[in-house]
Design a protein around this motif. Structure first.
Motif, mmCIF file in Angstrom:
data_model
loop_
_atom_site.group_PDB
_atom_site.id
_atom_site.type_symbol
_atom_site.label_atom_id
_atom_site.label_comp_id
_atom_site.label_asym_id
_atom_site.label_seq_id
_atom_site.Cartn_x
_atom_site.Cartn_y
_atom_site.Cartn_z
ATOM 1 N N ASN A 190 0.829 -1.212 0.000
ATOM 2 C CA ASN A 190 0.000 0.000 0.000
ATOM 3 C C ASN A 190 0.861 1.257 0.000
ATOM 4 O OD1 ASN A 190 -2.444 -1.364 -0.032
ATOM 5 N ND2 ASN A 190 -2.618 -1.407 2.197
ATOM 6 N N TRP A 191 1.967 1.211 0.719
ATOM 7 C CA TRP A 191 2.847 2.375 0.830
ATOM 8 C C TRP A 191 3.527 2.706 -0.498
ATOM 9 C CZ3 TRP A 191 8.567 2.109 2.319
ATOM 10 C CH2 TRP A 191 9.095 3.388 2.489
ATOM 11 N N LEU A 192 3.980 1.686 -1.214
ATOM 12 C CA LEU A 192 4.801 1.908 -2.394
ATOM 13 C C LEU A 192 4.044 1.842 -3.719
ATOM 14 C CD1 LEU A 192 8.056 -0.022 -1.416
ATOM 15 C CD2 LEU A 192 7.695 2.440 -1.459
ATOM 16 N N SER A 193 2.808 1.403 -3.711
ATOM 17 C CA SER A 193 2.045 1.347 -4.962
ATOM 18 C C SER A 193 1.111 2.547 -5.052
ATOM 19 C CB SER A 193 1.248 0.044 -5.056
ATOM 20 O OG SER A 193 0.305 -0.045 -4.005
ATOM 21 N N ALA A 194 0.717 2.869 -6.273
ATOM 22 C CA ALA A 194 -0.163 4.021 -6.501
ATOM 23 C C ALA A 194 -1.485 3.625 -7.149
ATOM 24 C CB ALA A 194 0.546 5.045 -7.381
ATOM 25 N N VAL A 195 -1.622 2.365 -7.551
ATOM 26 C CA VAL A 195 -2.836 1.906 -8.226
ATOM 27 C C VAL A 195 -3.622 1.017 -7.265
ATOM 28 C CG1 VAL A 195 -3.774 0.639 -10.187
ATOM 29 C CG2 VAL A 195 -1.694 2.020 -10.461
ATOM 30 N N PRO A 196 -4.753 1.482 -6.755
ATOM 31 C CA PRO A 196 -5.532 0.672 -5.806
ATOM 32 C C PRO A 196 -5.922 -0.677 -6.414
ATOM 33 C CG PRO A 196 -6.351 2.933 -5.881
ATOM 34 C CD PRO A 196 -5.372 2.794 -7.013
ATOM 35 N N GLY A 197 -5.890 -1.709 -5.585
ATOM 36 C CA GLY A 197 -6.294 -3.038 -6.025
ATOM 37 C C GLY A 197 -5.202 -3.851 -6.679
ATOM 38 N N THR A 198 -4.013 -3.300 -6.837
ATOM 39 C CA THR A 198 -2.921 -4.059 -7.454
ATOM 40 C C THR A 198 -2.544 -5.270 -6.612
ATOM 41 O OG1 THR A 198 -2.029 -2.068 -8.501
ATOM 42 C CG2 THR A 198 -0.546 -3.947 -8.293
ATOM 43 N N PHE A 199 -2.599 -5.118 -5.297
ATOM 44 C CA PHE A 199 -2.225 -6.209 -4.394
ATOM 45 C C PHE A 199 -3.386 -6.523 -3.456
ATOM 46 C CE2 PHE A 199 1.743 -4.182 -5.676
ATOM 47 C CZ PHE A 199 2.484 -5.273 -6.082
ATOM 48 N N VAL A 227 9.085 7.262 -18.045
ATOM 49 C CA VAL A 227 8.295 7.382 -16.817
ATOM 50 C C VAL A 227 6.899 6.869 -17.117
ATOM 51 C CG1 VAL A 227 7.347 8.950 -15.090
ATOM 52 C CG2 VAL A 227 9.659 9.337 -15.989
ATOM 53 N N ILE A 228 6.431 5.905 -16.331
ATOM 54 C CA ILE A 228 5.128 5.277 -16.563
ATOM 55 C C ILE A 228 4.065 6.074 -15.829
ATOM 56 C CG2 ILE A 228 3.785 3.167 -16.387
ATOM 57 C CD1 ILE A 228 6.253 3.032 -18.269
ATOM 58 N N PRO A 229 3.141 6.690 -16.547
ATOM 59 C CA PRO A 229 2.126 7.531 -15.895
ATOM 60 C C PRO A 229 1.258 6.736 -14.926
ATOM 61 C CG PRO A 229 2.170 7.883 -18.275
ATOM 62 C CD PRO A 229 3.011 6.673 -18.003
ATOM 63 N N GLY A 230 0.981 7.345 -13.791
ATOM 64 C CA GLY A 230 0.061 6.770 -12.820
ATOM 65 C C GLY A 230 0.601 5.640 -11.987
ATOM 66 N N SER A 231 1.855 5.238 -12.206
ATOM 67 C CA SER A 231 2.389 4.064 -11.511
ATOM 68 C C SER A 231 3.182 4.467 -10.282
ATOM 69 C CB SER A 231 3.288 3.254 -12.452
ATOM 70 O OG SER A 231 3.744 2.058 -11.815
ATOM 71 N N GLY A 232 3.166 3.570 -9.302
ATOM 72 C CA GLY A 232 4.065 3.657 -8.172
ATOM 73 C C GLY A 232 5.291 2.800 -8.430
ATOM 74 N N HIS A 233 5.780 2.158 -7.376
ATOM 75 C CA HIS A 233 7.033 1.407 -7.466
ATOM 76 C C HIS A 233 6.901 0.123 -8.265
ATOM 77 C CE1 HIS A 233 10.901 -0.195 -6.260
ATOM 78 N NE2 HIS A 233 10.328 -1.240 -5.680
ATOM 79 N N PHE A 234 5.738 -0.518 -8.233
ATOM 80 C CA PHE A 234 5.593 -1.865 -8.802
ATOM 81 C C PHE A 234 5.040 -1.772 -10.222
ATOM 82 C CE2 PHE A 234 5.235 -2.117 -4.189
ATOM 83 C CZ PHE A 234 6.243 -3.020 -3.907
ATOM 84 N N VAL A 235 5.831 -1.181 -11.104
ATOM 85 C CA VAL A 235 5.406 -0.885 -12.470
ATOM 86 C C VAL A 235 4.882 -2.118 -13.214
ATOM 87 C CG1 VAL A 235 6.251 -0.144 -14.731
ATOM 88 C CG2 VAL A 235 6.859 1.153 -12.679
ATOM 89 N N PRO A 236 5.567 -3.279 -13.189
ATOM 90 C CA PRO A 236 5.084 -4.417 -13.977
ATOM 91 C C PRO A 236 3.708 -4.918 -13.562
ATOM 92 C CG PRO A 236 7.372 -4.732 -13.328
ATOM 93 C CD PRO A 236 6.861 -3.566 -12.536
ATOM 94 N N GLU A 237 3.287 -4.630 -12.340
ATOM 95 C CA GLU A 237 1.971 -5.070 -11.885
ATOM 96 C C GLU A 237 0.958 -3.939 -11.844
ATOM 97 O OE1 GLU A 237 2.851 -8.388 -8.611
ATOM 98 O OE2 GLU A 237 4.373 -6.819 -8.751
ATOM 99 N N GLU A 238 1.409 -2.736 -11.558
ATOM 100 C CA GLU A 238 0.480 -1.612 -11.492
ATOM 101 C C GLU A 238 0.033 -1.154 -12.874
ATOM 102 O OE1 GLU A 238 1.215 1.535 -8.538
ATOM 103 O OE2 GLU A 238 3.089 0.481 -8.088
#
Length: 401
Positions: free
Chosen positions: A281-290, A367-378
């Motif tokens: 939750n801390w490092l991701s920016a896309v809700p529901g990724t994890f 730079v991947i728009p809208g992504s947090g740290h976990f780019v391949p999943e977010e």
């Protein structure tokens, strides 16, 4: 019975091991109360920092050599045994794992992929492999496994690549040796893994987080074997990591915590799922990724003192990794292959690309728009739109075959 399946069954039956079931047949000491929680302890060894009490083992063990194939059998054996001196039951078992991938029977694989286990660089390593064509090596970060790439693996295979997604040593279903977590050693792990698959060069390497540090070490040590290098969401040792983990200057706290011997294991053992829920939750920016089920799957690979120790061991070499990288660059080292440096908009952004401008002459930043740290999943689709064109070989000039 595979070690991964045993560990997952153990969770279902409230068997909470202080370290995962070993990948080879090993003696396990089980202690607990009838009908209650059972703890799994391994015999003391030079590498184990918290061995069981020797005197308690000597006086309490009531049976040895029982070979088990499920935790149901463990519970049945425990219930049938007589009580120890303090009301506990004590038994020793030998676990017989089946050959092959410890996780394949519990973790679904993408269509067309298979799970393999090989011994490379003296360490048993697990990988998921599929597709045909030019090889692409995918290296995950902490606290993840090969599954970090699951959204991209089918697309890569469909575009004509042979995809190899490995679990790094100490993580996932690979072995957890006491040492060898410096990134140069792990680069050799991966090189020997590829050699076992008949791959001896011409590889495209994609690394995220810790996996990106290993990918960089591979490209630095064997530049002639790497066609393209993709680094995703990391601060590279020797190229900005030291500043990123300086809390006095606003850096991230977790590097210092994870680099401290024993303390994070003591703090997080038994709270792995809670911590990882907070972490993602801390490092991701896309809700529901994890979602909770994904966090539980990930936590199954990091549950227990020894699993935590092996994961944090990747951090405990970072200062040495940085010294090696700086020495290489200060003596004129540069990367000759095309390099793509990727950051998430809500995480590192362009910092990685900026840090590599003198070390990678053929550098592209994204730079991947809208992504947090976990780019391949977010943001797997947005990442693929950057990744696939970059990995593709250049078009042949007109008139050439």
């Amino acid at each position: 019975m595979s070690s991964g399946r045993a560990a997952l069954l153990a969770q279902r039956h409230r068997l909470y091991p202080s370290q995962p079931f070993p990948p080879q047949s090993s003696v396990l000491l089980l202690t607990g109360h009838k009908g209650g929680t059972v703890n799994c302890l391994c015999p003391p060894s030079p590498q184990q920092r918290r061995p069981p009490n020797d005197a308690r083992i000597r006086c309490a063990v009531e049976r040895t050599g029982a070979r088990v194939t499920s935790t149901d059998q463990v519970l049945a054996e425990l219930a049938a045994g007589s009580a120890g001196p303090h009301g506990q039951k004590f038994l020793v078992f030998l676990l017989d794992p089946a050959p092959g991938d410890p996780m394949s029977d519990e973790t679904p694989l993408p269509d067309g992929f298979e799970s393999i286990t090989v011994t490379a660089n003296g360490t048993r390593l697990h990988a998921v492999v599929g597709g045909s064509g030019a090889p692409v090596l995918l290296l995950h970060g902490w606290p993840q496994t090969w599954r970090a790439w699951r959204h991209l693996m089918p697309a890569l295979a469909a575009h004509g690549y042979r995809v190899v997604a490995s679990d790094l040593r100490g993580m996932g279903a690979s072995d957890r040796p006491p040492s060898g977590y410096d990134k140069d050693t792990q680069a050799e792990d991966m090189r020997e893994l590829l050699a076992q698959l008949g791959i001896h060069g011409g590889v495209r390497i994609v690394g995220h987080d810790i996996g990106g540090m290993v990918a960089f070490a591979y490209a630095r040590r064997h530049p002639e074997e790497v066609e393209h290098l993709v680094l995703v969401e990391l601060a590279l040792p020797g190229f900005g990591l030291e500043q990123a983990m300086d809390v006095a200057s606003g850096g991230l706290f977790h590097f210092g915590l994870f680099m401290t011997e024993e303390l994070p294991e003591l703090l997080l053992e038994g709270r792995e799922s809670d911590f990882l829920t907070w972490w993602f939750n801390w490092l991701s920016a896309v809700p529901g990724t994890f979602p909770p089920e994904e966090v539980d799957t990930i936590a199954s690979s990091y549950r227990g003192y020894e699993a935590l120790r092996a994961g944090f061991a990747h951090y405990r070499t970072l200062l040495d990794d940085g010294r090696v990288n700086r020495a290489w660059h200060e003596t004129g080292g540069t990367l000759p292959m095309p390099v793509l440096a990727v950051g998430g908009e809500h995480s590192s952004g362009a910092l990685l690309a900026d840090s590599l401008d003198t070390a990678a002459p053929h550098l592209t930043g994204a730079v991947i728009p809208g992504s947090g740290h976990f780019v391949p999943e977010e943001r797997p689709d947005a990442f693929a739109r950057e990744l696939l064109p970059f990995l593709a070989p250049p078009p042949r000039p007109a008139g050439h075959i």
